[in-house]
Write a protein that holds these residues in place. Structure first.
Motif, PDB file in Angstrom:
ATOM      1  N   CYS A 133       0.826  -1.210   0.000  1.00  0.00           N
ATOM      2  CA  CYS A 133       0.000   0.000   0.000  1.00  0.00           C
ATOM      3  C   CYS A 133       0.857   1.255   0.000  1.00  0.00           C
ATOM      4  N   ALA A 134       1.923   1.257  -0.768  1.00  0.00           N
ATOM      5  CA  ALA A 134       2.818   2.408  -0.864  1.00  0.00           C
ATOM      6  C   ALA A 134       2.866   2.892  -2.305  1.00  0.00           C
ATOM      7  N   SER A 135       3.481   4.043  -2.512  1.00  0.00           N
ATOM      8  CA  SER A 135       3.547   4.611  -3.858  1.00  0.00           C
ATOM      9  C   SER A 135       4.486   3.831  -4.760  1.00  0.00           C
ATOM     10  N   GLY A 136       5.521   3.233  -4.165  1.00  0.00           N
ATOM     11  CA  GLY A 136       6.495   2.489  -4.955  1.00  0.00           C
ATOM     12  C   GLY A 136       7.595   3.350  -5.527  1.00  0.00           C
ATOM     13  N   ILE A 137       7.655   4.614  -5.132  1.00  0.00           N
ATOM     14  CA  ILE A 137       8.661   5.531  -5.675  1.00  0.00           C
ATOM     15  C   ILE A 137       9.963   5.453  -4.888  1.00  0.00           C
TER      16      ILE A 137
END
Length: 200
Positions: A133-137
């Motif tokens: 559940c994170a942006s992945g950036i």
């Protein structure tokens, strides 16, 4: 007089679109265009004009289905803390919302950075459902929550800010691998207003 000291924190994190996500969007659009072309071309090819009303309806249905699939790739995660309750909702296409995780912070087994060598995430991965559940950036900003939903172990990867970490520490200091710079309940000390007396 009763003093209310509720903790309410909210944050929305947008999922970064990867090359795979962008490719899927293009493929969905191409397939939808081809399907609409075929179902409208075949009745014209065989001269079955009375089927045009049906094919037009099918075209609208395919177009709407394509819209849902393309917009569903765009996801946002909403974190919220209300006192000791933490929850994560996933928002697809900025419209459709569903709850992904919720639980009491007091019952979390571990809250630590994803790259914490002292408390590696691998210790909690066995038999656990993983929810990213994170942006992945930026992986450096990612934390994991090891908890249980009923009898199922879960591992939730989030991208919290200091407000959430402070709330986690407040309700579960033992299992939160974060130490706030100041106490969560501390209040700023007002500066004394000293007036100098004028000498006669």
């Amino acid at each position: 007089m009763r003093v209310y000291n509720d903790v309410i924190v909210e944050k929305i994190v947008a999922k970064h679109l990867t090359a795979k996500d962008k490719l899927c969007r293009v493929i969905f659009v191409i397939l939808a265009v081809l399907a609409i072309f075929l179902i409208n071309f075949i009745p014209l090819l065989f001269g079955i004009i009375y089927l045009m009303l049906l094919t037009v309806s099918l075209s609208f249905g395919i177009g709407f289905l394509c819209y849902l699939m393309v917009s569903g790739i765009v996801k946002e995660y909403e974190y919220s803390v209300v006192n000791d309750e933490f929850s994560v909702d996933v928002i697809s296409g900025k419209k459709r919302r569903s709850n992904l995780f919720s639980g009491s912070i007091r019952e979390f087994d571990m809250i630590a950075k994803i790259n914490d060598e002292m408390h590696p995430v691998s210790e909690f991965e066995k038999g656990a459902l993983r929810a990213y559940c994170a942006s992945g950036i930026n992986k450096e900003n990612e934390w994991y929550i090891a908890a249980k939903m009923e009898t199922q172990k879960v591992l939730v990867i989030i991208e919290p800010d200091e407000r959430f970490l402070t709330a986690f520490f407040r309700y579960n200091p033992r299992n939160t691998m974060y130490r706030p710079t100041s106490k969560p309940n501390s209040k700023p000390v007002a500066k004394q207003n000293i007036k100098s007396k004028k000498e006669d």
